[in-house]
Each structure stands twice: as C-alpha cells, then as structure tokens.
Design a protein around this motif. Structure first.
Motif, PDB file in Angstrom:
ATOM      1  N   TYR A  48       0.835  -1.212   0.000  1.00  0.00           N
ATOM      2  CA  TYR A  48       0.000   0.000   0.000  1.00  0.00           C
ATOM      3  C   TYR A  48       0.862   1.250   0.000  1.00  0.00           C
ATOM      4  O   TYR A  48       1.829   1.349   0.750  1.00  0.00           O
ATOM      5  N   LYS A  50      -0.028   5.444  -0.039  1.00  0.00           N
ATOM      6  CA  LYS A  50      -1.142   6.372   0.092  1.00  0.00           C
ATOM      7  C   LYS A  50      -1.356   7.229  -1.153  1.00  0.00           C
ATOM      8  O   LYS A  50      -2.494   7.506  -1.544  1.00  0.00           O
ATOM      9  N   THR A  70      -8.008   7.355   6.435  1.00  0.00           N
ATOM     10  CA  THR A  70      -6.725   7.088   7.077  1.00  0.00           C
ATOM     11  C   THR A  70      -6.275   5.664   6.721  1.00  0.00           C
ATOM     12  O   THR A  70      -7.047   4.870   6.173  1.00  0.00           O
ATOM     13  N   LYS A  71      -5.029   5.363   7.060  1.00  0.00           N
ATOM     14  CA  LYS A  71      -4.533   4.010   6.849  1.00  0.00           C
ATOM     15  C   LYS A  71      -5.358   3.010   7.661  1.00  0.00           C
ATOM     16  O   LYS A  71      -5.619   1.884   7.211  1.00  0.00           O
ATOM     17  N   ARG A  72      -5.797   3.438   8.832  1.00  0.00           N
ATOM     18  CA  ARG A  72      -6.655   2.582   9.664  1.00  0.00           C
ATOM     19  C   ARG A  72      -7.986   2.298   8.958  1.00  0.00           C
ATOM     20  O   ARG A  72      -8.508   1.184   9.029  1.00  0.00           O
ATOM     21  N   ASP A  73      -8.517   3.311   8.256  1.00  0.00           N
ATOM     22  CA  ASP A  73      -9.756   3.109   7.487  1.00  0.00           C
ATOM     23  C   ASP A  73      -9.541   2.081   6.382  1.00  0.00           C
ATOM     24  O   ASP A  73     -10.400   1.236   6.123  1.00  0.00           O
ATOM     25  N   LYS A  75      -7.539  -0.382   6.393  1.00  0.00           N
ATOM     26  CA  LYS A  75      -7.494  -1.719   6.994  1.00  0.00           C
ATOM     27  C   LYS A  75      -8.876  -2.178   7.442  1.00  0.00           C
ATOM     28  O   LYS A  75      -9.246  -3.339   7.255  1.00  0.00           O
ATOM     29  N   SER A  76      -9.653  -1.276   8.023  1.00  0.00           N
ATOM     30  CA  SER A  76     -10.992  -1.659   8.488  1.00  0.00           C
ATOM     31  C   SER A  76     -11.905  -2.020   7.326  1.00  0.00           C
ATOM     32  O   SER A  76     -12.826  -2.828   7.474  1.00  0.00           O
ATOM     33  N   ASN A  78     -10.796  -3.557   4.693  1.00  0.00           N
ATOM     34  CA  ASN A  78     -10.133  -4.699   4.034  1.00  0.00           C
ATOM     35  C   ASN A  78      -9.537  -4.334   2.682  1.00  0.00           C
ATOM     36  O   ASN A  78      -9.377  -5.203   1.820  1.00  0.00           O
ATOM     37  N   ASP A  81      -4.279  -5.467   4.085  1.00  0.00           N
ATOM     38  CA  ASP A  81      -4.267  -6.418   5.182  1.00  0.00           C
ATOM     39  C   ASP A  81      -3.376  -5.904   6.316  1.00  0.00           C
ATOM     40  O   ASP A  81      -2.852  -4.789   6.259  1.00  0.00           O
ATOM     41  N   ASN A  82      -3.207  -6.712   7.333  1.00  0.00           N
ATOM     42  CA  ASN A  82      -2.440  -6.286   8.508  1.00  0.00           C
ATOM     43  C   ASN A  82      -0.964  -6.062   8.213  1.00  0.00           C
ATOM     44  O   ASN A  82      -0.255  -5.412   8.992  1.00  0.00           O
ATOM     45  N   ASP A  84       0.020  -4.526   5.461  1.00  0.00           N
ATOM     46  CA  ASP A  84       0.016  -3.390   4.530  1.00  0.00           C
ATOM     47  C   ASP A  84       0.088  -3.802   3.063  1.00  0.00           C
ATOM     48  O   ASP A  84       0.529  -3.019   2.209  1.00  0.00           O
TER      49      ASP A  84
END
Length: 242
Positions: A48, A50, A70-73, A75-76, A78, A81-82, A84
C-alpha cells in the motif's frame, strides 16, 4: 466432487433437471462459499502507498464533508491487510490499477442491433473502478445518439436528456461492484444503441441452492458479490447497504 490423483478435480452440478460438469468459475464459487471467503478480500502481495489512491480519496472526501481516509480506514475496509499489502479490492480502487480484469469496452452502434454493421466508435477504458464509472458516464454523454442538457424554469434548472445521469451512475456502479473479477479475459461491455444502452458485466447470477431460471427481477433474492468493494462504495456514499 471427484478427485483422481492423475487428474484435476471434477465437480458436477444439477442444472435444469440434468447433471453437468461444473465450470472453473462454478467450482471457485462453491469453494469460496463453503469457506465463507470473499475473493476481493484476498491479498495481492503489492504494498500500500497512500499517494496511489487519489480517485478514492477525492470521492470519499467530497461525500464526507472534506474528511479523508486514514490508513486505519483502509485496513478496516479490508482494502489492505495487517501487513500493509493491498487486497484485490484495494488494487481495484488504486489509480491506474494494473489488475488485468478491470477494463471496460465502450461501443457505439449505428442501428438498434449489432447485426453485421460496423460500430461507429469503440474505446477501452482502464483505471480505478471509480475512474471507470466517471469515464463511462462521459462516454455516454459524448455519443451522438443521445442528448443531454437542461432548461431553466423560473429560478430552477431542470435536467433533460436521453438518460438520467443519476440512473447511469447507479447502473455503472453496480456493474463495477458486482462483476466477477476472477474471470480472465472478459471486460464490462457498454453498448450504446440509438434507442437504448446495454451493460454486460461478467459473472453469473448468485442464487444459493437455486437453479437459475427466467424470473421477474422482483422475485430474485439479492446476493452481493464482492462485499469488500461494496463496503467501500457504501463508505463513499455511492451505494446503499440495502
């Protein structure tokens, strides 16, 4: 399912009162349905970054009061993945995605059927699925068969034309959201005729434990393909969960 050590597995399914050998697509769908696995959530091995998601970021921001993902978004949703790595869905939202099964072919035909007539125009579209939706709309609006514009009535402007742009957008969003991205060598086809538009999106109808027959659309159960892609489109307020 029959397995021979010297051959590839063979699966048979019931269809229209007969037993036939399943296609590769049907075998893949059966395997994923038993494991509750969504193809578009699988990782690609591509990291990933940005700055590769301007189409997604701009669309999300315009529909969510200027806020950004955000990067957290990511991931949430999908999209990564965890570790990156992009999932298939993330790759499809990527600007200028390299995914080979994500193209659209747009054709304009001179008469109300293909027949033996040569097409008037043909164009292949590539890019993120959000870019594809906008470019399909632009293509339709450039076709000489159709008229788009508006008229002023008092203080208000009323849109008039061959098609509602809102209806076009929803149709094109459905096409990119629900196509089967496992199928190689097939594109979404947009055919523009003088009297209509036809959109063909690769992938069979999803009807669990039911034979596919000719039925009224209102009687067909709604089963979504590509849940991850759909969730991201809902987040961008381009699709409703229902």
């Amino acid at each position: 399912l029959l397995i021979n050590q010297n051959q590839n597995p063979i699966m048979y399914i019931r269809s229209q009162n007969s037993t036939v050998q399943a296609t590769i697509e049907e075998m893949q769908d059966a395997l994923m349905s038993t494991s509750n696995f969504e193809f578009d959530a699988s990782a690609t091995g591509i990291k990933y970054e940005k700055n590769n998601f301007s189409d997604l970021e701009q669309t999300y921001s315009s529909q969510n009061n200027g806020s950004f993902l955000t990067k957290r978004d990511f991931k949430s949703l999908n999209l990564i993945d965890n570790d990156d790595y992009l999932t298939i869905a993330g790759l499809l939202f990527m600007d200028k995605t390299p995914y080979k099964n994500a193209n659209v072919i747009c054709n304009t035909w001179p008469t109300n059927n293909k027949g033996t007539n040569d097409y008037v125009d043909s164009e292949t579209l590539t890019g993120s699925i959000l870019y594809l939706v906008e470019q399909m709309i632009n293509y339709v609006m450039s076709v000489d068969h159709y008229v788009f514009g508006g008229m002023v009535s008092g203080k208000y402007r009323k849109e008039i034309g061959s098609f509602s742009t809102r209806a076009l957008r929803e149709a094109f969003i459905n096409a990119v959201a629900h196509r089967d991205y496992k199928i190689n060598g097939n594109e979404i086809i947009l055919d523009c005729y003088p009297d209509r538009i036809e959109i063909t999106s690769p992938g069979r109808t999803l009807q669990k434990n039911e034979e596919t027959v000719c039925e009224k659309l209102s009687s067909v159960h709604s089963i979504r393909r590509n849940k991850t892609i759909c969730d991201a489109l809902v987040k961008c307020k381009l699709m409703e969960e229902k």
